[in-house]
Design a protein around this motif. Structure first.
Motif, PDB file in Angstrom:
ATOM      1  N   ILE A 121       0.799  -1.310  -0.011  1.00 14.53           N
ATOM      2  CA  ILE A 121      -0.070   0.030  -0.103  1.00 14.53           C
ATOM      3  C   ILE A 121       0.968   1.289  -0.030  1.00 14.53           C
ATOM      4  N   LEU A 122       0.664   2.277  -0.963  1.00 14.62           N
ATOM      5  CA  LEU A 122       1.344   3.556  -1.128  1.00 14.62           C
ATOM      6  C   LEU A 122       0.221   4.596  -0.589  1.00 14.62           C
ATOM      7  N   TYR A 123       0.823   5.103   0.611  1.00 15.83           N
ATOM      8  CA  TYR A 123      -0.238   6.281   0.909  1.00 15.83           C
ATOM      9  C   TYR A 123       0.750   7.425   1.335  1.00 15.83           C
ATOM     10  N   LYS A 124       0.603   8.322   0.466  1.00 13.07           N
ATOM     11  CA  LYS A 124       1.514   9.844   0.258  1.00 13.07           C
ATOM     12  C   LYS A 124       2.875   9.113   0.389  1.00 13.07           C
ATOM     13  N   ASN A 125       3.856   9.440   1.113  1.00 13.99           N
ATOM     14  CA  ASN A 125       5.281   8.964   0.836  1.00 13.99           C
ATOM     15  C   ASN A 125       5.599   7.777   1.835  1.00 13.99           C
ATOM     16  N   LYS A 126       4.727   6.841   2.195  1.00 18.82           N
ATOM     17  CA  LYS A 126       4.805   5.972   3.019  1.00 18.82           C
ATOM     18  C   LYS A 126       4.389   4.690   2.464  1.00 18.82           C
ATOM     19  N   LEU A 127       5.199   3.385   2.408  1.00 18.33           N
ATOM     20  CA  LEU A 127       4.882   2.195   2.110  1.00 18.33           C
ATOM     21  C   LEU A 127       4.361   1.286   3.289  1.00 18.33           C
ATOM     22  N   PHE A 128       3.583   0.323   2.910  1.00 18.71           N
ATOM     23  CA  PHE A 128       3.085  -0.519   4.025  1.00 18.71           C
ATOM     24  C   PHE A 128       2.783  -1.937   3.276  1.00 18.71           C
ATOM     25  N   ALA A 129       3.575  -3.081   3.769  1.00 19.47           N
ATOM     26  CA  ALA A 129       3.579  -4.224   3.405  1.00 19.47           C
ATOM     27  C   ALA A 129       2.510  -5.060   4.216  1.00 19.47           C
ATOM     28  N   VAL A 130       1.517  -5.694   3.697  1.00 13.51           N
ATOM     29  CA  VAL A 130       0.716  -6.206   4.864  1.00 13.51           C
ATOM     30  C   VAL A 130       0.334  -7.699   4.456  1.00 13.51           C
ATOM     31  N   GLU A 131       0.055  -8.144   5.382  1.00  5.96           N
ATOM     32  CA  GLU A 131       0.037  -9.819   5.438  1.00  5.96           C
ATOM     33  C   GLU A 131      -1.333  -9.860   6.059  1.00  5.96           C
ATOM     34  N   VAL A 132      -2.432 -10.653   5.375  1.00  6.18           N
ATOM     35  CA  VAL A 132      -3.631 -10.903   5.721  1.00  6.18           C
ATOM     36  C   VAL A 132      -3.767 -12.399   6.154  1.00  6.18           C
ATOM     37  N   LYS A 133      -4.124 -12.349   7.374  1.00  6.43           N
ATOM     38  CA  LYS A 133      -4.382 -13.568   7.964  1.00  6.43           C
ATOM     39  C   LYS A 133      -5.955 -13.848   8.241  1.00  6.43           C
ATOM     40  N   HIS A 134      -6.574 -14.822   7.636  1.00  5.43           N
ATOM     41  CA  HIS A 134      -8.046 -14.976   7.728  1.00  5.43           C
ATOM     42  C   HIS A 134      -8.193 -16.102   8.685  1.00  5.43           C
ATOM     43  N   TRP A 135      -7.844 -16.115   9.928  1.00  2.00           N
ATOM     44  CA  TRP A 135      -7.734 -16.904  11.166  1.00  2.00           C
ATOM     45  C   TRP A 135      -8.817 -16.904  11.927  1.00  2.00           C
ATOM     46  N   SER A 136      -9.596 -17.734  12.043  1.00  3.56           N
ATOM     47  CA  SER A 136     -10.777 -17.933  13.278  1.00  3.56           C
ATOM     48  C   SER A 136     -10.201 -18.603  14.315  1.00  3.56           C
TER      49      SER A 136
END
Length: 181
Positions: free
Chosen positions: A55-70
Motif C-alpha cells: 500500500i502506498l499512502y503519500k510517501n509511506k509504503l506498507f506491506a500487509v500480510e492478511v491472515k483470515h484465521w478464526s
C-alpha cells in the motif's frame, strides 16, 4: 491440443483469498486515495516470497500480510497458536501456525534484494475473523479496518522525496501478470 487445467486451490487458500478480497474492498472504502498492489510476487537468487498487499499512502509504503484465521490467536516465544472451541463436540482444538510477522519480514527482505532502492517499508499483519488476538513484542497488527487506516494515515515511517512512489511503480503484482495471459 488439450485445454490447460485449472490449478487446484485448497479450501484453506480459498478461505484466505476471501479474507484478502474483503480486506481490499474495505481498504478502498476507508482510504480511496491510496494505491494498492495485491499479491506481490518476489523472485530472487536467495528465494521467493509473496506479499499480500503493498500500500502506498503519500510517501509511506506498507506491506500487509492478511491472515483470515478464526478462533483465539496467541503468540508465545515466536510461535502462533490458534485455539478453537467445537460447539458440537465440546472439544478445544489447538493448532500451531507459522509466524506471519517472520513471513512478512522475510518477504520484505527479499523485495529489497529484488528492488534495491532506498525506501522504508512498514510491516503490518491484519487478522480477519479472529475471536481474539494477543501478540508479543513490537509487532504492528490490526483486526479492524478503522484502526489500521488511522495508523496508515497518521503513523508509519516515511521515505524521502518520491522514493516510495518510485519504488511502488517498480513492483509488479501477480494480478497484473496473470491478467496479461
Amino acid at each position: 491440443m488439450r485445454e490447460p487445467s485449472i490449478p487446484y486451490i485448497s479450501s484453506a487458500k480459498r478461505y484466505g483469498n476471501l479474507g484478502e478480497d474483503k480486506f481490499e474492498n474495505e481498504l478502498r472504502l476507508y482510504l480511496p486515495n491510496c494505491k494498492i498492489k495485491k499479491n506481490v510476487i518476489i523472485q530472487t537468487n536467495e528465494g521467493n516470497a509473496e506479499i499480500d498487499f503493498l500500500i502506498l499512502y503519500k510517501n509511506k509504503l506498507f506491506a500487509v500480510e492478511v491472515k483470515h484465521w478464526s478462533g483465539h490467536i496467541t503468540e508465545s516465544n515466536g510461535n502462533f497458536y490458534k485455539v478453537k472451541y467445537d460447539k458440537w463436540t465440546n472439544e478445544t482444538h489447538t493448532q500451531t501456525l507459522k509466524s506471519p510477522f517472520k513471513q512478512l519480514r522475510h518477504a520484505i527482505y527479499l523485495l529489497r534484494k529484488q528492488i534495491p532502492d532506498n525506501v522504508w517499508i512498514n510491516d503490518i499483519v491484519f487478522f480477519y475473523d479472529a475471536d481474539s488476538t494477543k501478540t508479543e513484542g513490537d509487532n504492528f497488527w490490526f483486526n479492524d479496518m478503522f484502526t489500521l487506516t488511522t495508523y496508515i494515515v497518521n503513523y508509519g515511517k516515511t521515505s524521502r522525496d518520491d522514493y516510495a512512489s518510485s519504488f511502488f511503480k517498480k513492483v509488479i503484482a501477480a494480478d497484473y501478470l496473470y491478467g496479461k495471459l
